[in-house]
Design an enzyme around this catalytic site. Sequence first.
Site, PDB file in Angstrom:
ATOM      1  N   ASP A   1      11.361  -7.322   7.640  1.00 36.16           N
ATOM      2  CA  ASP A   1      10.960  -6.331   6.631  1.00 36.16           C
ATOM      3  C   ASP A   1      10.770  -4.952   7.250  1.00 36.16           C
ATOM      4  O   ASP A   1      10.601  -3.977   6.514  1.00 36.16           O
ATOM      5  CB  ASP A   1       9.679  -6.767   5.904  1.00 36.16           C
ATOM      6  CG  ASP A   1       8.564  -7.146   6.857  1.00 36.16           C
ATOM      7  OD1 ASP A   1       8.783  -8.055   7.689  1.00 36.16           O
ATOM      8  OD2 ASP A   1       7.486  -6.534   6.788  1.00 36.16           O
ATOM      9  N   ASN A   2      10.790  -4.860   8.562  1.00 32.02           N
ATOM     10  CA  ASN A   2      10.640  -3.563   9.223  1.00 32.02           C
ATOM     11  C   ASN A   2      11.940  -3.113   9.871  1.00 32.02           C
ATOM     12  O   ASN A   2      11.933  -2.226  10.722  1.00 32.02           O
ATOM     13  CB  ASN A   2       9.528  -3.625  10.276  1.00 32.02           C
ATOM     14  CG  ASN A   2       8.157  -3.796   9.641  1.00 32.02           C
ATOM     15  OD1 ASN A   2       7.960  -3.429   8.485  1.00 32.02           O
ATOM     16  ND2 ASN A   2       7.220  -4.352  10.378  1.00 32.02           N
TER      17      ASN A   2
ATOM     18  N   ARG B   1       0.844  -1.216   0.000  1.00 30.21           N
ATOM     19  CA  ARG B   1       0.000   0.000   0.000  1.00 30.21           C
ATOM     20  C   ARG B   1       0.869   1.252   0.000  1.00 30.21           C
ATOM     21  O   ARG B   1       0.476   2.280   0.559  1.00 30.21           O
ATOM     22  CB  ARG B   1      -0.900   0.000   1.223  1.00 30.21           C
ATOM     23  CG  ARG B   1      -0.148  -0.127   2.550  1.00 30.21           C
ATOM     24  CD  ARG B   1      -1.046   0.220   3.696  1.00 30.21           C
ATOM     25  NE  ARG B   1      -0.434  -0.133   4.967  1.00 30.21           N
ATOM     26  CZ  ARG B   1      -0.965   0.159   6.141  1.00 30.21           C
ATOM     27  NH1 ARG B   1      -2.111   0.808   6.195  1.00 30.21           N
ATOM     28  NH2 ARG B   1      -0.370  -0.197   7.254  1.00 30.21           N
TER      29      ARG B   1
ATOM     30  N   ASP C   1      -6.263  -3.907   1.201  1.00 31.60           N
ATOM     31  CA  ASP C   1      -7.017  -2.920   0.417  1.00 31.60           C
ATOM     32  C   ASP C   1      -6.138  -1.770  -0.068  1.00 31.60           C
ATOM     33  O   ASP C   1      -6.615  -0.871  -0.773  1.00 31.60           O
ATOM     34  CB  ASP C   1      -8.201  -2.374   1.233  1.00 31.60           C
ATOM     35  CG  ASP C   1      -7.771  -1.658   2.499  1.00 31.60           C
ATOM     36  OD1 ASP C   1      -6.544  -1.525   2.729  1.00 31.60           O
ATOM     37  OD2 ASP C   1      -8.651  -1.231   3.267  1.00 31.60           O
ATOM     38  N   GLY C   2      -4.863  -1.778   0.351  1.00 33.24           N
ATOM     39  CA  GLY C   2      -3.951  -0.733  -0.119  1.00 33.24           C
ATOM     40  C   GLY C   2      -4.115   0.600   0.587  1.00 33.24           C
ATOM     41  O   GLY C   2      -3.448   1.573   0.242  1.00 33.24           O
TER      42      GLY C   2
HETATM   43  P1  AMP Z   1       3.502  -3.965   8.116  1.00 36.97           P
HETATM   44  O1  AMP Z   1       2.919  -4.840   9.171  1.00 36.97           O
HETATM   45  O2  AMP Z   1       2.890  -2.604   8.051  1.00 36.97           O
HETATM   46  O3  AMP Z   1       4.981  -3.909   8.164  1.00 36.97           O
HETATM   47  O4  AMP Z   1       3.113  -4.634   6.710  1.00 36.97           O
HETATM   48  C1  AMP Z   1       3.485  -5.933   6.341  1.00 36.97           C
HETATM   49  C2  AMP Z   1       3.151  -6.167   4.885  1.00 36.97           C
HETATM   50  O5  AMP Z   1       1.745  -6.063   4.667  1.00 36.97           O
HETATM   51  C3  AMP Z   1       3.797  -5.209   3.920  1.00 36.97           C
HETATM   52  O6  AMP Z   1       4.096  -5.933   2.754  1.00 36.97           O
HETATM   53  C4  AMP Z   1       2.710  -4.188   3.673  1.00 36.97           C
HETATM   54  O7  AMP Z   1       2.855  -3.524   2.442  1.00 36.97           O
HETATM   55  C5  AMP Z   1       1.470  -5.059   3.685  1.00 36.97           C
HETATM   56  N1  AMP Z   1       0.247  -4.331   4.084  1.00 36.97           N
HETATM   57  C6  AMP Z   1      -0.093  -3.884   5.313  1.00 36.97           C
HETATM   58  N2  AMP Z   1      -1.307  -3.303   5.282  1.00 36.97           N
HETATM   59  C7  AMP Z   1      -1.754  -3.375   4.013  1.00 36.97           C
HETATM   60  C8  AMP Z   1      -2.946  -2.956   3.327  1.00 36.97           C
HETATM   61  N3  AMP Z   1      -3.941  -2.344   3.964  1.00 36.97           N
HETATM   62  N4  AMP Z   1      -3.031  -3.208   2.008  1.00 36.97           N
HETATM   63  C9  AMP Z   1      -2.057  -3.829   1.339  1.00 36.97           C
HETATM   64  N5  AMP Z   1      -0.922  -4.249   1.911  1.00 36.97           N
HETATM   65  C10 AMP Z   1      -0.761  -4.034   3.234  1.00 36.97           C
HETATM   66 MG    MG Z   2       6.331  -2.885   7.192  1.00 35.83          MG
END
Ligand code: AMP
Ligand code: MG
Length: 493
Positions: free
Chosen positions: A254-255, A95, A127-128
């Site tokens: 990834d973070n 997203r 949902d992006g």
């Molecule tokens: P995060 O937990 O924010 O580090 O996200 C982990 C993964 O999920 C990453 O690849 C993000 O791009 C993806 N992601 C998180 N929330 C969304 C969302 N609402 N729509 C699409 N991808 C998401």
């Molecule tokens: Mg992340």
Amino acid sequence: MSVAARPLFAFDSSYVRELGGLYEPWQAAPAPAPRLLALNEELATQLGVDADALRAPDGVAVLAGNATPDGASPVAQAYAGHQFGAFSPSLGDGRALLLGEVLDVRGRRRDLHLKGSGRTPFARGGDGKAAVGPMLREYAIGEAMHALGIPTSRALAVVATGDQVARETMLPGAVLTRVAASHLRVGTFQYAAAHADPTLVRRLADHAIARHHPQAVEAENPYLAFFEGVVDAQASLVARWMLVGFIHGVMNTDNMTISGETIDYGPCAFMDAFDPYTVFSSIDYGGRYAYGNQPHIAQWNLGWLAETLLPLFHVETETALAAAKDVLQAFPGRYHEYWGHGMRAKLGLADGQRDDGALIDDLLALLHAQRVDFTSCFRALSSWVLGDATRARSLFAEPAAFDAWSDRWRAQLSSEAHDPQAIAEAMDQVNPVYIPRNHQVEEALAAATAGDLGPFRRLLDVLVQPFDERPGLEAYAEPSPPSFGVYRTFCGT
Ligand code: AMP
Ligand code: MG
């Protein structure tokens, strides 16, 4: 005569130029009714961008993802990652989009990145989108971290899209513009290593060295020196988190950045009462990312970075492994050195040869046993240096134990024979009065979600000057009241 408008940003996108295979060109989804909620003027100035131009409709269109700025080549970045210990070979910006890189007024390369800008090829089931509350949360906590002197990505702006986002309820949508030294992650290397092109890890490592650890090229083994640089940057970063009670909450590979900046403000929060087991994230059932586990997890993540780099360390696997192990095993020592240095500063102690380990550990054990607010206690100690014990003592349900500890501490301070006024002032420069208190953050975000940005702006004003105690702001220095209950935070908001 008409004069062509100067482009907002002068993009120079080395990631796109050098790292084919690690992104998909993409465009943001349109925002139906963009409205600027927050603009970071100080950061705009640092980027050499005119804040008024960003506020103007053409600027807001860029910040909302509705217009691609001149010279930008937006891409969704590819990465993999260990999430709560399990490997996902293909995550990537689901997203978010990298708009490009700009050089700031000091010549530092900075990524400009949109978060909440619509689905990408990496969106999987998502949902992006992003909601106003979590994006303002990232803005406020990032600014608080920056003001605390902690390396971090920062928000340039948050724009409400005019869209609704479906979470537990329908929420107003938002796009955040994130500025970071880069978005290279441990997971970027994992993605590169797991994919077919054998040159990809080397190209990525060369790119990362040029951006973040240029001195490594001089080393006998540049890739090993690079790894050592990342290990050191993360040891320093996590020590800084620990010194202010910050819990990242989702330290997946990834973070975790290669630059050593804090990134991805999802379920993070600050601890009130000192307790190493503190966890806020609603999905962290095992306490994997608990406060006290963060150094250990950082080292674990760096082990995966090492794995991707082994072929670059040495052609012989055994030799490469031994070299990687040496560097990785130095992490706890490096971490402890940064942390000890910071703790001694928090206690006003000279950073000499003396071993203060027991004094520090005993205070933390006392804070834990009596559930004392971490931030308030360290801040109160400077008053005691100046002769007033009541502020610190009053934080302890059983002050006798604190008295016994503070006799030892004060004996050590006087043996170092510095001017109390100077010590107290130095302590107040490292022990914040104001951190983002969970109840204050939630109140501000709830009001913003309902359309009132007043509490958010007031909170931000407090957080950007964390070390200067100001009359009238007493409520911001208090931990959450018991009525606030158990605080839970969420990923992927
Ligand atoms: P995060 O937990 O924010 O580090 O996200 C982990 C993964 O999920 C990453 O690849 C993000 O791009 C993806 N992601 C998180 N929330 C969304 C969302 N609402 N729509 C699409 N991808 C998401
Ligand atoms: Mg992340």
